[in-house]
Design an enzyme around this catalytic site. Structure first.
Site, PDB file in Angstrom:
ATOM      1  N   THR A   1       0.820  -1.211   0.000  1.00 35.65           N
ATOM      2  CA  THR A   1       0.000   0.000   0.000  1.00 35.65           C
ATOM      3  C   THR A   1       0.854   1.261   0.000  1.00 35.65           C
ATOM      4  O   THR A   1       1.917   1.302   0.605  1.00 35.65           O
ATOM      5  CB  THR A   1      -0.899  -0.022   1.251  1.00 35.65           C
ATOM      6  OG1 THR A   1      -1.687  -1.204   1.193  1.00 35.65           O
ATOM      7  CG2 THR A   1      -1.806   1.180   1.322  1.00 35.65           C
TER       8      THR A   1
ATOM      9  N   GLY B   1       3.066  -3.078   8.720  1.00 34.59           N
ATOM     10  CA  GLY B   1       3.431  -3.308  10.119  1.00 34.59           C
ATOM     11  C   GLY B   1       4.906  -3.662  10.209  1.00 34.59           C
ATOM     12  O   GLY B   1       5.439  -4.352   9.339  1.00 34.59           O
TER      13      GLY B   1
ATOM     14  N   GLU C   1      -6.005  -5.796   4.679  1.00 32.71           N
ATOM     15  CA  GLU C   1      -6.186  -6.963   3.797  1.00 32.71           C
ATOM     16  C   GLU C   1      -7.431  -6.834   2.925  1.00 32.71           C
ATOM     17  O   GLU C   1      -8.196  -7.778   2.767  1.00 32.71           O
ATOM     18  CB  GLU C   1      -6.233  -8.257   4.620  1.00 32.71           C
ATOM     19  CG  GLU C   1      -4.889  -8.776   5.016  1.00 32.71           C
ATOM     20  CD  GLU C   1      -3.923  -8.883   3.851  1.00 32.71           C
ATOM     21  OE1 GLU C   1      -4.253  -9.521   2.853  1.00 32.71           O
ATOM     22  OE2 GLU C   1      -2.846  -8.271   3.945  1.00 32.71           O
TER      23      GLU C   1
END
Lengths: 193, 491
Positions: B139, B178, B427
């Protein structure tokens, strides 16, 4: 009506499939109509019909979830009779709950008001029947206190002791009176403004 | 133990322990989990890290504490016969997520899914032993679900046998992965590949972002943490700006596509379907996590409801008024009972999809049969969306069911809500996922209704034949000519 509705799982699954069928075909017709009658491109029609398409997807997915949920519950029959009984009761409640909370979806495929009222009655009865098993049902998740990390959900149920002990540990409670209060507010309370 | 809870436990109409075994699969699994919990939560891991209650820790302290726990947990994991066992424990123990979550949940699976054998041998052992710590960067600041819109570039230089990676615009900065902010020293970066000036689409590349000795960012790398979030406070979600970062040709993950010795781009036909397989697996796991999160929230709210009293008990006897437990109010039970059932329903869906996923994987690897992938992809996408939507609502209902005390962080419910509602977005954002399911359903209905126009032909790829679709339990009902009959439930 004779017999309970929420325990007629085959009938309920047909009802869920009827609702999914209706919403899928409705969404299809909406897209199709925009393309054939209004001459819109597929991409344009798709964007304009997203609300109906999402509704169709949700109806279909709920139907699928109910099928799988019931299969899992039924697998408990061979395992233990008492467990099977409580799991079925819980599943009946959930089926009825979904219908009660989404009445419009089911009225659209012909469910009548009498049936809805009966479902509501049956939900009330099931809530009474499930009452005594609520704590045992959540205990069966067998969640360690370190996993829950909750002052109010701990296994020993000593909610108020934990809440009070945690409050006493708050950093703001470590110094009293608070220096910021003395610095910024105390003089204000003495002022004659 | 609070006598009010003891009293409730005596009312059970079934054997609680046996239901635990049923929920978990079998008695052996339950006993092993308890053994590990005892080891990690009670014996080996005294809670000496927490000097003040966790809810008073700052963002940096939460991250630091999560790192200490992660290090200890993964150190211990190597003493176990099956290190995978520790993953469930670690997930639960890191109540604000682990900085290593993406390393194990996405980086290692992506290495397995996108690397050829040689690359797996090169990186996997080091990744498993934490010699390299990775994340998965897809992303961007200005682009999410629309993968074709991603702008990060990887330009191949055949003379040097290298790729040059760049973030050409502000909105192309990698955003959200993350572990990227402060923890990872490597990232699998998804970038648009250009070979000889020809655009070849999105491909994964292994990029080292920090020095392995000093842990400082390497030249051309600008990396950092995004800032505080509603949940997942220890996950150090980060950003990454690439400025002319050069990596060797061998760092393109080459299982599905590669540059040959003559500098020509080569790709396998089923690349898109293989990529779907990785996403599918993660979405199925999220459904299981929803079952777990809902079970946590409803356990807290139900126990609290059996202890909390409010209002006069209408059945008070002998002139002595007593208070009523809130669990005895029908409105409270109407909130809680569906949440217990929903946790079971999510578990059932997870079991079913995981079994289907294994079947599909076997079909792909043994028979190169990819036909079931689109249906499973459509279902897993939609069910991830449905279960996370319902899960977030259920946790919020549980929070409200606990009145003001549910608003306290000490109740644990805001934390569970933050971690649950996040899954509505990561997701695959849920609206996008519902529409993916809708697209499959649309194609199915269109096939049956035979309403197609020529412009639609190119959009419709029927991957299962009609007979297979009719017998498929999940969509078979759509093949009826008329709507299913609801029998005596209607007029």
């Amino acid at each position: 009506r004779e017999g309970k509705i929420v325990s007629d799982v085959d009938g309920l699954l047909r009802l869920f499939s009827a609702s999914a069928y209706y919403h899928c075909h409705f969404a299809f017709d909406q897209v199709d109509c925009r393309m054939r009658v209004q001459g819109q491109s597929f991409e344009k029609a798709w964007i304009e019909c997203q609300v109906d398409l999402i509704k169709a997807a949700k109806s279909h997915l709920i139907y699928y979830m109910m099928i799988k949920y019931w299969e899992w519950v039924s697998s408990g029959e061979k395992y233990d009779l008492n467990i099977s009984q409580v799991l079925k009761r819980l599943a009946y409640f959930y089926f009825g709950f979904i219908i009660n909370e989404n009445k419009g979806d089911f009225l659209a495929v012909g469910l009548d008001l009498t049936s809805i009222e009966q479902i509501q009655d049956e939900l009330s009865t099931l809530m009474v029947e499930l009452r005594n098993d609520m704590i045992p049902l959540v205990d069966a998740f067998d969640l360690h206190d370190m996993v829950l990390m909750s002052a109010i959900g701990c296994k020993d149920g000593n909610v108020y002791d934990r809440l009070f002990n945690l409050a006493k540990k708050a950093p703001l409670n470590q110094v009293d009176p608070n220096p910021s209060f003395i610095k910024y507010i105390k003089d204000l309370t003495k002022s004659k403004l | 133990v609070n006598p009010l809870l003891e009293e409730e436990r005596c009312k059970a109409t079934f054997n609680i322990e046996k239901l635990t075994y049923f929920l978990e699969g079998d008695q052996e699994k339950t006993e092993r989990r308890r053994e590990l919990e005892k080891k990690f939560y009670e014996d080996e891991f005294p809670n000496d890290l927490i000097k003040v209650p966790v809810d008073y820790l700052s963002h940096s302290e939460i991250y630091t504490e999560a790192l200490i726990k992660a290090a200890r947990i993964y150190f211990e994991a190597f003493n176990l016969e099956d290190p995978r066992e520790v993953l469930g424990i670690a997930d639960a123990y890191h109540y604000e997520a682990s900085p290593l979550l993406l390393h194990f949940a996405m980086f290692i699976p992506a290495l397995m899914g996108h690397c050829n054998d040689e690359q797996q041998a090169r990186w996997l052992p080091d990744a498993i032993e934490l010699k390299i710590i990775g994340t998965y960067a897809q992303t961007e600041l200005g682009h999410g679900s629309y993968l074709k819109g991603l702008q990060t570039e990887a330009i191949y230089n055949d003379k040097e046998k290298t790729f040059t990676l760049n973030s050409p615009t502000l909105e192309s900065i990698k955003w959200w992965p993350g572990g990227l902010g402060k923890t990872a020293n490597h990232a699998i970066v998804q970038a648009q590949l250009f070979v000889d000036g020809v655009h070849r689409g999105l491909h994964p590349f292994m990029v080292q972002i920090r020095d392995l000795e000093t842990h400082k960012p390497l030249p051309g790398i600008e990396v950092g943490e995004l800032g505080p979030k509603l949940g997942f406070k220890a996950a150090d979600n980060g950003y990454l700006k690439l400025s002319s970062v050069v990596i060797p040709k061998s760092n393109m993950l080459m299982k599905n596509a590669y540059i040959d010795d003559n500098g020509r781009y080569q790709a396998k036909k089923a690349t898109d379907k293989l990529n779907l397989g990785t996403m599918l697996f993660v979405r199925v796991l999220i459904i299981d996590m929803m079952s777990f999160n809902i079970s946590k929230a409803v356990t807290i709210a139900t126990r609290y409801s059996a202890v909390r009293k409010q209002g006069i008990n209408p059945d008070s006897k002998n002139g002595v008024t007593s208070e009523l437990k809130i669990i005895d109010y029908a409105a409270q039970r109407y909130k809680l009972i569906p949440c217990i059932a929903l946790s079971h329903a999510c578990k059932a869906v997870f079991i079913s999809l995981m079994s289907a996923f294994k079947d599909v994987n076997e079909s792909m690897s043994k028979r190169s049969d990819y036909r079931s992938i689109p249906l499973l992809h459509a279902m897993s996408s939609g069910l991830k969306a449905l279960t996370t939507d319902l899960g977030a609502s259920a946790v919020e209902i549980c929070r409200r069911a606990c009145g003001g005390n549910g608003f306290l962080l000490a109740s644990g419910l805001p934390r569970i809500f933050g971690n649950t509602v996040a899954a509505c977005t990561y997701e695959g954002e849920n609206t996008i996922l519902y529409l993916q399911t809708a697209r499959y359903l649309y194609k199915t209905v269109r096939l049956v209704s035979n309403h197609g126009s020529s412009s639609m032909e190119s959009n419709t790829k029927v991957t299962l034949n009609l007979k297979e679709r009719e017998t498929s339990q999940s969509i078979g009902y759509l093949y009826r000519v008329t709507r299913p009959d609801i029998g005596n439930l209607g007029k």
